[in-house]
Write a protein that holds these residues in place. Structure first.
Motif, PDB file in Angstrom:
ATOM      1  N   ALA A 175     -16.575  -9.178  -3.947  1.00  0.00           N
ATOM      2  CA  ALA A 175     -16.838  -7.646  -4.433  1.00  0.00           C
ATOM      3  C   ALA A 175     -16.845  -6.681  -3.199  1.00  0.00           C
ATOM      4  CB  ALA A 175     -17.960  -7.479  -5.220  1.00  0.00           C
ATOM      5  N   GLU A 176     -17.315  -7.075  -1.820  1.00  0.00           N
ATOM      6  CA  GLU A 176     -17.671  -5.922  -1.031  1.00  0.00           C
ATOM      7  C   GLU A 176     -16.300  -5.654  -0.365  1.00  0.00           C
ATOM      8  OE1 GLU A 176     -20.005  -7.000   2.353  1.00  0.00           O
ATOM      9  OE2 GLU A 176     -19.096  -8.903   2.740  1.00  0.00           O
ATOM     10  N   HIS A 177     -15.255  -6.374  -0.395  1.00  0.00           N
ATOM     11  CA  HIS A 177     -14.154  -6.197   0.188  1.00  0.00           C
ATOM     12  C   HIS A 177     -13.407  -4.763  -0.180  1.00  0.00           C
ATOM     13  CE1 HIS A 177     -11.909  -9.686   2.241  1.00  0.00           C
ATOM     14  NE2 HIS A 177     -12.894 -10.280   1.407  1.00  0.00           N
ATOM     15  N   ASP A 178     -13.575  -4.406  -1.501  1.00  0.00           N
ATOM     16  CA  ASP A 178     -12.955  -3.281  -1.879  1.00  0.00           C
ATOM     17  C   ASP A 178     -13.355  -2.733  -3.143  1.00  0.00           C
ATOM     18  OD1 ASP A 178     -10.253  -1.993  -3.334  1.00  0.00           O
ATOM     19  OD2 ASP A 178      -9.593  -1.842  -1.420  1.00  0.00           O
ATOM     20  N   PRO A 179     -13.392  -1.628  -3.607  1.00  0.00           N
ATOM     21  CA  PRO A 179     -13.864  -0.992  -4.993  1.00  0.00           C
ATOM     22  C   PRO A 179     -12.852  -1.789  -5.992  1.00  0.00           C
ATOM     23  CG  PRO A 179     -13.683   0.849  -3.468  1.00  0.00           C
ATOM     24  CD  PRO A 179     -13.072  -0.198  -2.602  1.00  0.00           C
ATOM     25  N   HIS A 180     -11.532  -1.838  -5.678  1.00  0.00           N
ATOM     26  CA  HIS A 180     -10.784  -2.391  -6.494  1.00  0.00           C
ATOM     27  C   HIS A 180     -10.800  -3.856  -6.746  1.00  0.00           C
ATOM     28  CE1 HIS A 180      -9.251   1.201  -7.471  1.00  0.00           C
ATOM     29  NE2 HIS A 180      -9.054   1.748  -5.995  1.00  0.00           N
ATOM     30  N   ALA A 181     -11.630  -4.484  -5.844  1.00  0.00           N
ATOM     31  CA  ALA A 181     -11.575  -6.167  -5.846  1.00  0.00           C
ATOM     32  C   ALA A 181     -11.967  -6.524  -7.395  1.00  0.00           C
ATOM     33  CB  ALA A 181     -12.550  -6.590  -4.822  1.00  0.00           C
ATOM     34  N   SER A 182     -12.050  -7.808  -7.795  1.00  0.00           N
ATOM     35  CA  SER A 182     -12.174  -8.382  -9.037  1.00  0.00           C
ATOM     36  C   SER A 182     -12.723  -9.671  -9.178  1.00  0.00           C
ATOM     37  CB  SER A 182     -11.274  -8.289 -10.096  1.00  0.00           C
ATOM     38  OG  SER A 182      -9.962  -8.783  -9.668  1.00  0.00           O
ATOM     39  N   CYS A 183     -13.730  -9.967  -9.830  1.00  0.00           N
ATOM     40  CA  CYS A 183     -14.494 -11.517  -9.913  1.00  0.00           C
ATOM     41  C   CYS A 183     -14.683 -11.774 -11.186  1.00  0.00           C
ATOM     42  CB  CYS A 183     -15.788 -11.231  -9.034  1.00  0.00           C
ATOM     43  SG  CYS A 183     -15.758 -10.346  -7.585  1.00  0.00           S
ATOM     44  N   ILE A 184     -14.356 -12.921 -11.240  1.00  0.00           N
ATOM     45  CA  ILE A 184     -14.468 -13.581 -12.654  1.00  0.00           C
ATOM     46  C   ILE A 184     -15.154 -14.979 -12.604  1.00  0.00           C
ATOM     47  CG2 ILE A 184     -12.134 -14.639 -12.969  1.00  0.00           C
ATOM     48  CD1 ILE A 184     -12.390 -13.680 -15.933  1.00  0.00           C
ATOM     49  N   VAL A 201      -2.081  -0.407  -1.597  1.00  0.00           N
ATOM     50  CA  VAL A 201      -1.045  -0.202  -2.645  1.00  0.00           C
ATOM     51  C   VAL A 201       0.348   0.352  -2.109  1.00  0.00           C
ATOM     52  CG1 VAL A 201      -1.842   1.918  -3.539  1.00  0.00           C
ATOM     53  CG2 VAL A 201      -0.529   0.343  -5.134  1.00  0.00           C
ATOM     54  N   TYR A 202       0.076   1.063  -0.876  1.00  0.00           N
ATOM     55  CA  TYR A 202       1.332   1.814  -0.795  1.00  0.00           C
ATOM     56  C   TYR A 202       1.823   0.901   0.347  1.00  0.00           C
ATOM     57  CZ  TYR A 202      -0.814   6.112  -2.246  1.00  0.00           C
ATOM     58  OH  TYR A 202      -1.415   7.131  -2.648  1.00  0.00           O
ATOM     59  N   VAL A 203       1.328   0.004   1.195  1.00  0.00           N
ATOM     60  CA  VAL A 203       1.816  -1.041   2.073  1.00  0.00           C
ATOM     61  C   VAL A 203       2.727  -2.081   1.150  1.00  0.00           C
ATOM     62  CG1 VAL A 203       1.455  -3.030   3.449  1.00  0.00           C
ATOM     63  CG2 VAL A 203       0.179  -0.881   3.915  1.00  0.00           C
ATOM     64  N   THR A 204       2.063  -2.377   0.167  1.00  0.00           N
ATOM     65  CA  THR A 204       2.629  -3.624  -0.665  1.00  0.00           C
ATOM     66  C   THR A 204       3.766  -2.883  -1.461  1.00  0.00           C
ATOM     67  OG1 THR A 204       0.278  -4.596  -1.394  1.00  0.00           O
ATOM     68  CG2 THR A 204       1.987  -4.930  -2.944  1.00  0.00           C
ATOM     69  N   THR A 223      -4.300  -5.200 -12.427  1.00  0.00           N
ATOM     70  CA  THR A 223      -2.933  -4.781 -12.224  1.00  0.00           C
ATOM     71  C   THR A 223      -2.973  -3.501 -11.081  1.00  0.00           C
ATOM     72  OG1 THR A 223      -2.630  -5.157 -14.444  1.00  0.00           O
ATOM     73  CG2 THR A 223      -0.952  -3.958 -13.402  1.00  0.00           C
ATOM     74  N   SER A 224      -1.943  -3.835 -10.123  1.00  0.00           N
ATOM     75  CA  SER A 224      -1.727  -2.769  -9.267  1.00  0.00           C
ATOM     76  C   SER A 224      -1.203  -1.293  -9.783  1.00  0.00           C
ATOM     77  CB  SER A 224      -0.857  -3.480  -7.987  1.00  0.00           C
ATOM     78  OG  SER A 224       0.369  -3.542  -8.421  1.00  0.00           O
ATOM     79  N   ARG A 225      -1.382  -0.808  -8.816  1.00  0.00           N
ATOM     80  CA  ARG A 225      -0.645   0.836  -8.972  1.00  0.00           C
ATOM     81  C   ARG A 225       0.493   0.829  -8.346  1.00  0.00           C
ATOM     82  NH1 ARG A 225      -3.953   4.206  -6.612  1.00  0.00           N
ATOM     83  NH2 ARG A 225      -4.908   2.586  -4.994  1.00  0.00           N
ATOM     84  N   LEU A 226       1.368   0.184  -8.418  1.00  0.00           N
ATOM     85  CA  LEU A 226       2.609   0.157  -7.604  1.00  0.00           C
ATOM     86  C   LEU A 226       3.337   1.319  -7.928  1.00  0.00           C
ATOM     87  CD1 LEU A 226       3.678  -3.720  -6.974  1.00  0.00           C
ATOM     88  CD2 LEU A 226       2.758  -2.041  -5.436  1.00  0.00           C
ATOM     89  N   ARG A 235       5.203   4.644  -6.060  1.00  0.00           N
ATOM     90  CA  ARG A 235       6.740   4.295  -5.552  1.00  0.00           C
ATOM     91  C   ARG A 235       7.647   5.681  -5.025  1.00  0.00           C
ATOM     92  NH1 ARG A 235       8.757  -0.628  -6.371  1.00  0.00           N
ATOM     93  NH2 ARG A 235       7.683  -1.676  -7.876  1.00  0.00           N
ATOM     94  N   GLY A 236       7.255   6.799  -5.495  1.00  0.00           N
ATOM     95  CA  GLY A 236       7.928   8.152  -5.255  1.00  0.00           C
ATOM     96  C   GLY A 236       7.457   8.665  -3.828  1.00  0.00           C
ATOM     97  N   THR A 237       5.953   8.477  -3.608  1.00  0.00           N
ATOM     98  CA  THR A 237       5.374   8.611  -2.111  1.00  0.00           C
ATOM     99  C   THR A 237       5.950   7.827  -1.428  1.00  0.00           C
ATOM    100  OG1 THR A 237       3.558   9.574  -3.533  1.00  0.00           O
ATOM    101  CG2 THR A 237       3.157   9.115  -0.878  1.00  0.00           C
ATOM    102  N   VAL A 238       6.003   6.472  -1.667  1.00  0.00           N
ATOM    103  CA  VAL A 238       6.289   5.605  -0.524  1.00  0.00           C
ATOM    104  C   VAL A 238       7.737   5.921  -0.141  1.00  0.00           C
ATOM    105  CG1 VAL A 238       6.954   3.042  -0.243  1.00  0.00           C
ATOM    106  CG2 VAL A 238       4.772   3.687  -1.314  1.00  0.00           C
ATOM    107  N   GLN A 239       8.767   6.049  -1.307  1.00  0.00           N
ATOM    108  CA  GLN A 239      10.158   6.401  -1.147  1.00  0.00           C
ATOM    109  C   GLN A 239      10.481   7.477  -0.022  1.00  0.00           C
ATOM    110  OE1 GLN A 239      12.795   4.297  -2.094  1.00  0.00           O
ATOM    111  NE2 GLN A 239      13.856   5.643  -0.553  1.00  0.00           N
ATOM    112  N   GLU A 240       9.515   8.470  -0.315  1.00  0.00           N
ATOM    113  CA  GLU A 240       9.564   9.923   0.633  1.00  0.00           C
ATOM    114  C   GLU A 240       9.139   9.294   2.246  1.00  0.00           C
ATOM    115  OE1 GLU A 240       7.183  12.870  -0.821  1.00  0.00           O
ATOM    116  OE2 GLU A 240       8.280  13.101  -2.544  1.00  0.00           O
TER     117      GLU A 240
END
Length: 427
Positions: free
Chosen positions: A247-256, A202-205, A15-18, A22-27
């Motif tokens: 997995a090497e993409h990103d620390p938040h990547a997930s594999c199942i 997550v900021y871009v998204t 689950t993303s940290r959107l 949001r507050g930072t992105v709005q600024e």
């Protein structure tokens, strides 16, 4: 490092940290809205630690980039461009089709490319030339006349070469949420676009989703992910290699891994440990593996059901008869069929697009393709005979809804036509 996981836990991990950003992105959005180019310069120094004299990349910088890129890499980018173009050309809809559905009534669809799109290419410390190709080639194939790209400064030579090969020369040194705001709202240098595509953090998204009133987007996309359906025929070495590649993409990547064989799950775990030990991006992989794991199921139908619930970005089918399973897959960004089809081929050179929905959004969205850069207009062409055949239906329904002028727009034509017929017949 490699253990069993239940579906709910795995889904919650990705689950993303959107909401948190949001507050930072709005600024940031408001700063760009009011400050324009000046805000972009300021934010580049703050977030990228780069002082810029110019936002736009000129032709001299594009030419100079070739001198800094190995000729073999450039050659491979050209080859990749050919294959990506070939696949996306196959997707092109007809510019116009018309069909007479009954006498006097012809219906159809006219397809028109968007006028101006923006592509976000991640960057900064790393180069993503493949993403530059994936985001811009389908837009070019679709016929979009204006394609602009933003990427965090300093833009890597590899990215510049890829954009040049793709035929894109409107390039801006701008990253993060501020780049999305600039493309959506416009600044003194960057003209606003109709649609924004491309992956990001997550900021871009969050910025893409928050600015949809100004520019449409492709889809929300977060950290990369893979699901692998495997049976006893799967090669553990291959499965482990695909998991580590994601997995090497990103620390938040997930594999199942979803498998009908507990023995395969165990052997894959052994392979992961063995291959990860010598991986060049071991630190990132180790973090990503904390978001990963396996599920042992009773049979392949259960595995498919779980996969459709997860709706993964990448889905690999490493089973005895993968084509038989393919028809049951309903939710996946991109599907990799058979043990000789690593996800990496789709990332770079098979021709399919690697910009895909993540975090379960494959239930609602398709991966990036030419259709993202087109819009359609329905077309209708009625003759007098056609109007006469449906006129009574239209008048009756219009009056039932209380729209009498609608009904009149039909009856005035029919009466005029009838009067003309009488006049011509001498009545």
């Amino acid at each position: 490092m490699w253990s069993a996981v239940d579906v709910e836990t795995w889904i919650s991990r990705r689950t993303s940290r959107l909401d948190e950003v949001r507050g930072t992105v709005q600024e940031i959005i408001e700063k760009v809205r009011t400050g324009g180019d000046g805000a972009l310069f300021e934010l580049s120094e703050k977030f990228d630690k780069v002082h810029l004299d110019s936002i736009a990349v000129d032709e001299d910088a594009l030419e100079a980039a070739y001198e800094q890129v190995d000729a073999k890499v450039t050659e491979c980018l050209v080859e990749a461009e050919v294959r990506i173009s070939r696949f996306h050309e196959l997707q092109m809809p007809r510019e116009l089709w018309l069909s007479e559905v009954e006498p006097g009534i012809t219906l159809g669809v006219k397809t028109t490319p968007l006028s101006r799109i923006g592509a976000y290419i991640p960057g900064g410390r790393a180069a993503y030339p493949s993403t530059a190709l994936m985001c811009t080639i389908p837009a070019r194939i679709a016929g979009v006349p204006e394609i602009c790209c933003c990427s965090p400064p300093p833009i890597q030579p590899l990215t510049l070469v890829a954009l040049d090969i793709a035929g894109v020369h409107e390039i801006y040194q701008c990253g993060g949420a501020q780049a999305i705001a600039a493309m959506a709202l416009g600044t003194e240098t960057i003209e606003p676009v109709d649609k924004i595509v491309g992956p990001g953090n997550v900021y871009v998204t969050a910025a893409k989703m928050m600015l949809r009133d100004y520019a449409e987007i492709d889809f929300p996309a977060g950290p990369s992910e893979i699901a692998i359906i495997a049976d006893e025929s799967a090669v553990p070495e291959y499965v482990a290699a695909d998991i580590l590649a994601q997995a090497e993409h990103d620390p938040h990547a997930s594999c199942i891994l979803i498998t009908s064989s507990s023995a395969v799950a165990d052997r894959v775990g052994i392979e992961i440990k063995k291959q990860a030990e010598h991986a060049k991006r071991k630190e990132i992989i180790t973090q990503a593996l904390k978001n990963s794991g396996f599920i042992v199921v009773g049979d392949l139908s259960e595995a498919v059901a779980i996969s459709n619930t997860i709706a993964p970005e990448h889905l690999a089918l490493q089973v005895v008869d993968p084509l038989a399973v393919l028809g049951s897959i309903h939710n996946a960004g991109s599907i990799f069929v058979g043990k000789y089809t690593p996800v990496a081929c789709g990332d770079y050179a098979s021709g399919t697009n690697h910009v895909l929905p993540t975090a379960g959004f494959a239930r609602q969205y398709s991966g990036l393709d030419v259709h993202h850069f087109c819009k359609t207009s329905s077309v209708q062409y009625l003759t007098k005979e056609g109007l006469e055949s449906i006129g009574d239906i239209v008048e009756t329904l219009a009056e039932a809804e209380g729209f009498f002028a609608h009904a009149q727009s039909v009856s005035v034509r029919l009466k005029s036509s009838q009067n003309l017929q009488r006049k011509n017949s001498g009545c």
